[in-house]
Design a protein around this motif. Structure first.
Motif, PDB file in Angstrom:
ATOM      1  N   ARG A   1       0.811  -1.226   0.000  1.00  0.00           N
ATOM      2  CA  ARG A   1       0.000   0.000   0.000  1.00  0.00           C
ATOM      3  C   ARG A   1       0.839   1.269   0.000  1.00  0.00           C
ATOM      4  NH1 ARG A   1      -0.139  -2.616   4.613  1.00  0.00           N
ATOM      5  NH2 ARG A   1       0.250  -1.587   6.594  1.00  0.00           N
ATOM      6  N   SER A   2       1.969   1.267   0.679  1.00  0.00           N
ATOM      7  CA  SER A   2       2.727   2.519   0.716  1.00  0.00           C
ATOM      8  C   SER A   2       3.381   2.787  -0.636  1.00  0.00           C
ATOM      9  CB  SER A   2       3.758   2.506   1.853  1.00  0.00           C
ATOM     10  OG  SER A   2       4.860   1.720   1.496  1.00  0.00           O
ATOM     11  N   LEU A   3       3.817   1.734  -1.320  1.00  0.00           N
ATOM     12  CA  LEU A   3       4.353   1.930  -2.677  1.00  0.00           C
ATOM     13  C   LEU A   3       3.255   2.416  -3.608  1.00  0.00           C
ATOM     14  CD1 LEU A   3       6.604  -1.257  -3.147  1.00  0.00           C
ATOM     15  CD2 LEU A   3       7.353   1.099  -2.804  1.00  0.00           C
ATOM     16  N   ILE A   4       2.042   1.884  -3.422  1.00  0.00           N
ATOM     17  CA  ILE A   4       0.919   2.302  -4.269  1.00  0.00           C
ATOM     18  C   ILE A   4       0.595   3.773  -4.016  1.00  0.00           C
ATOM     19  CG2 ILE A   4      -1.542   1.947  -4.749  1.00  0.00           C
ATOM     20  CD1 ILE A   4      -1.075  -1.030  -4.035  1.00  0.00           C
ATOM     21  N   ALA A   5       0.601   4.151  -2.741  1.00  0.00           N
ATOM     22  CA  ALA A   5       0.310   5.553  -2.399  1.00  0.00           C
ATOM     23  C   ALA A   5       1.336   6.489  -3.050  1.00  0.00           C
ATOM     24  CB  ALA A   5       0.302   5.733  -0.885  1.00  0.00           C
ATOM     25  N   ASP A   6       2.607   6.105  -2.994  1.00  0.00           N
ATOM     26  CA  ASP A   6       3.645   6.899  -3.668  1.00  0.00           C
ATOM     27  C   ASP A   6       3.314   7.091  -5.136  1.00  0.00           C
ATOM     28  OD1 ASP A   6       5.147   7.067  -1.450  1.00  0.00           O
ATOM     29  OD2 ASP A   6       6.672   5.598  -2.053  1.00  0.00           O
ATOM     30  N   GLN A   7       2.933   5.983  -5.760  1.00  0.00           N
ATOM     31  CA  GLN A   7       2.667   6.033  -7.192  1.00  0.00           C
ATOM     32  C   GLN A   7       1.405   6.839  -7.496  1.00  0.00           C
ATOM     33  OE1 GLN A   7       4.576   5.078  -9.682  1.00  0.00           O
ATOM     34  NE2 GLN A   7       6.112   4.510  -8.166  1.00  0.00           N
TER      35      GLN A   7
END
Ligand SMILES: Nc1ncnc2c1ncn2[C@@H]1O[C@H](COP(=O)(O)OP(=O)(O)OP(=O)(O)O)[C@@H](O)[C@H]1O
Ligand SMILES: [Mg+2]
Lengths: 253, 259
Positions: free
Chosen positions: B33-39
């Motif tokens: 989720r945190s990588l997705i939020a970054d993206q």
């Protein structure tokens, strides 16, 4: 070391008549090598002769066109996915250009293999990462981005990343290229200590004769797709063989 | 000719395989989720202004082109309906996806291409890190989420743009215009509160976002080294994404409105 003693030693990395070409460009043509468990073997050779290509075969990044590369008795070209994963977890690879992810900090780059492939708690990971960064003498870079570091520092962070899982086999692609002599020498000693104290097997691609002298048990010259003149560093450096003399000419002084 | 054809099939095969692999890892979305939020941030916020600007003008163009025709028959009162439907059904999703292909798609291909060329992908592989779950999944999901969100903005600003033209060029009053917009977008007795024109448009956007991200990531990870490698990957990503968006658009439209 006599031949009979050598045959008793345990071979951990074996290249058997390895051929590799990229399109028309033949890079390896009959490459043979046996690296013993706990040994440090150095591959030297002119630029562009396929040293990196040879090294990549050991960790399964490339497959030979012909011949076999095996690690711990397993053929890297046909190994099952799970076994490959297990085997790779016991190896470390130091890339020639460090190959750090530029959107993670240096520390997070080093932490990555632990975060992704183990269940180690955060605090322990941090501690371990800091210890490895100190070992390669870049203690204060945890929160720096890779593009804020010099090439030599990135290289050492790459080395820390390869060491963080405490591998049994380390593949070094020019670990000291681009480092100043003092740092080079300390990295050489680190590599030697890893080999001697932790019995790590090392396969080292290098241009630096100093690196060979300090770290290697044996060394060979890659030229024309084959490994030649495999011998101890002293014999290698002292050889009167014209090809070796020519290759080493500018490196010895 | 036959080599071009085999290249085409190899590319499509690679893209489809990647799409399947991403779908197979959908379960790890929460962990990522945190990588997705970054993206989401990377791919969303940075193109909002482009979407708004282009959407406004698209709405104005639609109103002008059709409005002048309508007014010849004295039907200019219909302009709100026409702008609303064409924005929500077709223009909003398509234009937004095309903008994302050109901006986010090219950036993804350049980013992953650079990683391929500088051996970062190889480094992940030797560390046994699943590159699809770690790199591709977050980018594809983010694009699939961002695309409908931006489409809503594009639809809305397009309708506003149409309203400006209605008032200034066609002498249709604001309240009449917005009444006809609202009426045309009203629920037609479907199980959802949203009218079909809106939710099919948003569903299309969702698919377009995923498609363009998969294709751009595929182009990136296949980048070859050398000075041209990353540039070629980027160009191929944008070209193939736009083609795929148009082809997908046809089939989705056919699926939804072919009754
Ligand atoms: N993936 C690849 N595709 C095509 N050619 C390649 C590929 N990898 C390596 N080569 C070619 O193989 C040859 C050997 O490359 P390699 O990187 O192994 O050289 P090297 O001995 O490590 O050189 P250096 O000392 O400069 O690092 C080069 O000519 C290179 O262009
Ligand atoms: Mg090399």
């Amino acid at each position: 070391m006599s031949a009979s003693v050598q045959t008793k030693r345990d071979v951990i990395i074996r290249y058997e008549d390895v051929h590799k070409a990229f399109g028309p460009k033949v890079v390896l043509a009959g490459f043979n090598l046996e690296v013993y468990r706990g040994e440090a073997f150095a591959i030297m050779g002119p630029s562009g002769t396929g040293k990196s290509v040879a090294l990549r075969h050991v960790i399964g990044l490339l497959k030979p066109d012909r011949g076999v590369v095996s690690v711990d008795g397993r053929n890297m070209a046909t190994i099952a996915r799970e076994e490959l994963r297990e085997l790779r977890s016991r190896m470390g690879y130091v890339f020639q250009e460090a190959a750090l992810l530029n959107w993670l900090t240096a520390g997070e780059n080093v932490a990555l293999p632990l975060r992704e492939t183990t269940r180690m708690p955060d605090a322990e990971i941090r501690e371990k990462v800091n210890a490895k960064l100190a070992l390669v003498q870049v203690p204060d870079v945890y929160n720096k981005m890779p593009n804020e570091l010099s090439g030599g520092m990135r290289k050492r962070v790459g080395l820390a990343r390869a060491l963080v899982t405490d591998p049994e086999i380390i593949l070094y692609d020019e670990p000291t290229a681009g480092l100043d002599p003092e740092i080079s020498s300390s990295i050489n000693h680190l590599m030697r200590d890893l080999a001697q104290q932790l019995h790590v097997t090392s396969l080292i691609v290098t241009h630096h004769i100093g690196c060979v002298r300090t770290t290697a048990d044996r060394v060979g010259l890659l030229d024309g797709g084959k490994l030649n003149f495999v011998s101890s560093p002293q014999e290698f450096i002292g050889s009167a063989e014209p090809r070796l003399v020519r290759f080493l000419g500018d490196k010895l002084d | 000719m036959s080599s071009m054809l085999s290249r085409f099939f190899a590319d499509v095969g690679f893209q489809l395989t990647l799409a399947v692999q991403v779908a197979a890892r959908a379960g790890s979305s929460w962990r990522r989720r945190s990588l997705i939020a970054d993206q989401l941030f990377q791919s969303g916020i940075k193109v909002v202004h482009v979407v708004l600007l282009v959407g406004l003008f698209i709405g104005m163009i639609v109103a002008l082109q059709t409005g002048l025709e309508l007014s010849r028959f004295g039907q200019q009162d219909q302009i709100g309906t026409i702008v609303a439907l064409s924005m929500c059904r077709e223009m909003g999703p398509f234009i937004t996806a095309t903008i994302l292909a050109a901006t986010v798609g090219s950036a993804l291909a350049a980013e992953l291409g650079t990683m391929a060329v500088s051996e970062e992908l190889a480094a992940l592989e030797v560390m046994s890190i699943d590159r699809i779950s770690f790199l591709v999944l977050p980018r594809v999901l983010a694009a699939a989420i961002v695309c409908p969100m931006l489409t809503v903005l594009c639809d809305a600003i397009g309708i506003v743009g149409g309203g400006l033209i209605a008032q200034s060029q066609l002498n249709v009053g604001m309240s009449l215009y917005y009444d006809s917009v609202l009426e045309s977008l009203n629920d037609r007795g479907l199980p959802f509160e949203l009218p079909k024109d809106v939710y099919t448009g948003l569903f299309k956007s969702f698919v377009f976002g995923g498609v363009l991200a998969v294709i751009s990531c595929a182009a990136g990870v296949q980048a070859t080294s050398g000075a041209m490698g990353v540039g070629n990957a980027t160009r191929k990503a944008v070209r193939d994404s736009i083609i795929a968006i148009i082809v997908t658009n046809y089939f989705l439209s056919w699926m939804f409105f072919n009754t």
